[in-house]
Write an enzyme that holds these catalytic residues in place. Sequence first.
Site, PDB file in Angstrom:
ATOM      1  N   LYS A  87      56.639  29.090  84.681  1.00 16.46           N
ATOM      2  CA  LYS A  87      57.497  28.838  83.512  1.00 16.46           C
ATOM      3  C   LYS A  87      56.872  29.300  82.207  1.00 16.46           C
ATOM      4  O   LYS A  87      57.564  29.412  81.206  1.00 16.46           O
ATOM      5  CB  LYS A  87      57.947  27.379  83.451  1.00 16.46           C
ATOM      6  CG  LYS A  87      56.953  26.378  82.950  1.00 16.46           C
ATOM      7  CD  LYS A  87      57.723  25.087  82.644  1.00 16.46           C
ATOM      8  CE  LYS A  87      56.827  23.964  82.238  1.00 16.46           C
ATOM      9  NZ  LYS A  87      57.583  22.823  81.745  1.00 16.46           N
ATOM     10  N   ASP A  88      55.561  29.551  82.211  1.00 13.24           N
ATOM     11  CA  ASP A  88      54.907  30.063  81.002  1.00 13.24           C
ATOM     12  C   ASP A  88      54.900  31.586  80.953  1.00 13.24           C
ATOM     13  O   ASP A  88      54.410  32.180  79.990  1.00 13.24           O
ATOM     14  CB  ASP A  88      53.460  29.550  80.930  1.00 13.24           C
ATOM     15  CG  ASP A  88      53.400  28.048  80.710  1.00 13.24           C
ATOM     16  OD1 ASP A  88      54.305  27.521  80.037  1.00 13.24           O
ATOM     17  OD2 ASP A  88      52.462  27.415  81.219  1.00 13.24           O
ATOM     18  N   ARG A 138      63.854  22.073  75.127  1.00 11.85           N
ATOM     19  CA  ARG A 138      64.762  21.827  76.247  1.00 11.85           C
ATOM     20  C   ARG A 138      64.875  20.325  76.547  1.00 11.85           C
ATOM     21  O   ARG A 138      65.976  19.780  76.677  1.00 11.85           O
ATOM     22  CB  ARG A 138      64.212  22.571  77.482  1.00 11.85           C
ATOM     23  CG  ARG A 138      64.935  22.357  78.778  1.00 11.85           C
ATOM     24  CD  ARG A 138      64.200  23.091  79.907  1.00 11.85           C
ATOM     25  NE  ARG A 138      62.835  22.594  80.093  1.00 11.85           N
ATOM     26  CZ  ARG A 138      62.522  21.492  80.747  1.00 11.85           C
ATOM     27  NH1 ARG A 138      63.464  20.774  81.317  1.00 11.85           N
ATOM     28  NH2 ARG A 138      61.262  21.093  80.848  1.00 11.85           N
ATOM     29  N   ARG A 139      63.728  19.653  76.600  1.00 12.49           N
ATOM     30  CA  ARG A 139      63.746  18.208  76.873  1.00 12.49           C
ATOM     31  C   ARG A 139      64.357  17.457  75.695  1.00 12.49           C
ATOM     32  O   ARG A 139      65.174  16.555  75.873  1.00 12.49           O
ATOM     33  CB  ARG A 139      62.308  17.719  77.135  1.00 12.49           C
ATOM     34  CG  ARG A 139      61.765  18.267  78.449  1.00 12.49           C
ATOM     35  CD  ARG A 139      60.281  18.017  78.642  1.00 12.49           C
ATOM     36  NE  ARG A 139      59.844  18.558  79.927  1.00 12.49           N
ATOM     37  CZ  ARG A 139      58.605  18.971  80.185  1.00 12.49           C
ATOM     38  NH1 ARG A 139      57.670  18.915  79.255  1.00 12.49           N
ATOM     39  NH2 ARG A 139      58.304  19.440  81.374  1.00 12.49           N
ATOM     40  N   ARG A 156      51.222  17.508  71.269  1.00 14.64           N
ATOM     41  CA  ARG A 156      50.535  18.698  71.767  1.00 14.64           C
ATOM     42  C   ARG A 156      49.291  18.265  72.527  1.00 14.64           C
ATOM     43  O   ARG A 156      48.955  17.109  72.580  1.00 14.64           O
ATOM     44  CB  ARG A 156      50.125  19.626  70.606  1.00 14.64           C
ATOM     45  CG  ARG A 156      51.258  20.412  69.953  1.00 14.64           C
ATOM     46  CD  ARG A 156      51.936  21.422  70.873  1.00 14.64           C
ATOM     47  NE  ARG A 156      51.055  22.191  71.731  1.00 14.64           N
ATOM     48  CZ  ARG A 156      50.473  23.323  71.401  1.00 14.64           C
ATOM     49  NH1 ARG A 156      50.655  23.849  70.219  1.00 14.64           N
ATOM     50  NH2 ARG A 156      49.695  23.960  72.255  1.00 14.64           N
ATOM     51  N   ARG A 162      47.501  14.068  76.162  1.00 18.00           N
ATOM     52  CA  ARG A 162      48.834  13.473  75.967  1.00 18.00           C
ATOM     53  C   ARG A 162      48.895  12.059  76.536  1.00 18.00           C
ATOM     54  O   ARG A 162      49.450  11.154  75.921  1.00 18.00           O
ATOM     55  CB  ARG A 162      49.897  14.345  76.616  1.00 18.00           C
ATOM     56  CG  ARG A 162      50.098  15.635  75.860  1.00 18.00           C
ATOM     57  CD  ARG A 162      51.216  16.452  76.442  1.00 18.00           C
ATOM     58  NE  ARG A 162      51.205  17.766  75.824  1.00 18.00           N
ATOM     59  CZ  ARG A 162      52.274  18.531  75.659  1.00 18.00           C
ATOM     60  NH1 ARG A 162      53.451  18.125  76.101  1.00 18.00           N
ATOM     61  NH2 ARG A 162      52.182  19.700  75.091  1.00 18.00           N
ATOM     62  N   CYS A 249      60.051  31.298  76.106  1.00 11.45           N
ATOM     63  CA  CYS A 249      59.656  30.104  76.843  1.00 11.45           C
ATOM     64  C   CYS A 249      59.913  28.856  76.007  1.00 11.45           C
ATOM     65  O   CYS A 249      59.779  27.750  76.472  1.00 11.45           O
ATOM     66  CB  CYS A 249      58.220  30.185  77.329  1.00 11.45           C
ATOM     67  SG  CYS A 249      57.003  30.141  76.035  1.00 11.45           S
TER      68      CYS A 249
HETATM   69  C1  DPM Z   1      56.795  25.564  78.770  1.00 10.79           C
HETATM   70  C2  DPM Z   1      57.294  24.349  78.290  1.00 10.79           C
HETATM   71  C3  DPM Z   1      56.268  23.421  78.435  1.00 10.79           C
HETATM   72  C4  DPM Z   1      55.156  24.094  79.015  1.00 10.79           C
HETATM   73  C5  DPM Z   1      58.673  24.161  77.728  1.00 10.79           C
HETATM   74  C6  DPM Z   1      59.627  23.395  78.641  1.00 10.79           C
HETATM   75  C7  DPM Z   1      56.321  21.984  78.043  1.00 10.79           C
HETATM   76  C8  DPM Z   1      55.921  21.759  76.623  1.00 10.79           C
HETATM   77  C9  DPM Z   1      55.924  20.322  76.230  1.00 10.79           C
HETATM   78  C10 DPM Z   1      57.492  26.852  78.842  1.00 10.79           C
HETATM   79  N1  DPM Z   1      55.503  25.395  79.166  1.00 10.79           N
HETATM   80  O1  DPM Z   1      59.302  22.960  79.736  1.00 10.79           O
HETATM   81  O2  DPM Z   1      60.784  23.203  78.212  1.00 10.79           O
HETATM   82  O3  DPM Z   1      56.463  19.437  76.918  1.00 10.79           O
HETATM   83  O4  DPM Z   1      55.370  20.040  75.167  1.00 10.79           O
HETATM   84  C11 DPM Z   1      53.600  23.558  80.925  1.00 10.79           C
HETATM   85  C12 DPM Z   1      53.476  22.457  81.815  1.00 10.79           C
HETATM   86  C13 DPM Z   1      53.365  22.997  83.114  1.00 10.79           C
HETATM   87  C14 DPM Z   1      53.395  24.381  82.982  1.00 10.79           C
HETATM   88  C15 DPM Z   1      53.416  21.024  81.452  1.00 10.79           C
HETATM   89  C16 DPM Z   1      54.759  20.299  81.400  1.00 10.79           C
HETATM   90  C17 DPM Z   1      53.182  22.270  84.428  1.00 10.79           C
HETATM   91  C18 DPM Z   1      54.413  22.336  85.312  1.00 10.79           C
HETATM   92  C19 DPM Z   1      54.654  23.631  86.039  1.00 10.79           C
HETATM   93  C20 DPM Z   1      53.803  23.548  79.405  1.00 10.79           C
HETATM   94  N2  DPM Z   1      53.509  24.695  81.645  1.00 10.79           N
HETATM   95  O5  DPM Z   1      55.838  20.903  81.376  1.00 10.79           O
HETATM   96  O6  DPM Z   1      54.719  19.053  81.378  1.00 10.79           O
HETATM   97  O7  DPM Z   1      53.709  24.292  86.506  1.00 10.79           O
HETATM   98  O8  DPM Z   1      55.807  23.987  86.162  1.00 10.79           O
END
Ligand code: DPM
Length: 322
Positions: A87-88, A138-139, A156, A162, A249
């Site tokens: 997702k990143d 998104r959330r 952050r 967190r 993203c």
């Molecule tokens: C991206 C988002 C977030 C990450 C945006 C989204 C969350 C940011 C936040 C694109 N990357 O999800 O809408 O909540 O502040 C990230 C996480 C993981 C990969 C952590 C998470 C782990 C889950 C995975 C940060 N990137 O989303 O809690 O591997 O899918």
Amino acid sequence: MTASVSARTIRIGSRKSQLALVQTHWVQDQLRQLYPEHTFEVQTMTTQGDNILDVALAKIGDKGLFTKELEVSMLRQETDLAVHSLKDLPTHLPEGLMLGAITERVDPADALVVHERFGEYALASLPEGTVIGTSSLRRLAQLRYHYPHLEFKDIRGNLNTRLQKLDAGEYDGIILAVAGLQRLGFGDRIHQVLPGEISLHAVGQGALGIECRADDPDILALLKGLEHQPTAQRCLAERAFLRELEGGCQVPIGVNSERVADQLTLTGMVASLDGQRLIKDAVTGPVSTAEDLGVQLAHRLREQGAQEILDEIFASARASVQ
Ligand code: DPM
């Protein structure tokens, strides 16, 4: 399985965060088991996203914030592949690089983690003014839409930070991916897994994407051993949807994908940041047309006003940078 190449040392690039390293070491282990004749080394590096910890992620808004340094190192032949949370990984990759494999997805859902004083509440029953930490647009947009009485505050830092901020009382609850919590051994902190009706997950959430040079057939052949076809089909549909909407993203775009026999159902949504508008639809079709389904879904949402919402968000993001 024997690889067609002679023994060599293969260098894997990774971010330094604990989650990134857990994921990279998992890939390294898999590769070692599949190809014992080769040596697999991990090289860690810091990305721009790791350095900017005080600014809300959404304000930085740059695509590839967590991937660029890893990509430059592959293009310079200093590393051979890079492991990312899918997702990143932006939907457009730099010229010369490609997505070599998508690994098996774990639970892609979002989860609520609460401060102990809220241990008795479910998300739907949290009292007025409860402070939820998230920096995901998104959330934020989806939760505002469903629960307008909640309050939201940016958060952050890595997962440990967190959870510490939550436990210290700075937030009443935070939303995190189930996948990240489980990979770091914090599965027991999950208070509630959010159903898709409340929070559609991010494109590619829960899967790993392995990037490599497009002109390196030996590495590509090795990576095929890690590909999980059913996950890849779902994620390619999701990524086509995001690409067609030209979302980076950090956009309030969510998806769900489900495969039954040879049919794939892709659900997608775009929501406004104030939680006033949420556009959601779904398409179903043969899994062999996964990417077309993603494009079709994007067109459907656009017809219903999704582009307007995204344009407003891009315009205000540009304004806040200037
Ligand atoms: C991206 C988002 C977030 C990450 C945006 C989204 C969350 C940011 C936040 C694109 N990357 O999800 O809408 O909540 O502040 C990230 C996480 C993981 C990969 C952590 C998470 C782990 C889950 C995975 C940060 N990137 O989303 O809690 O591997 O899918």
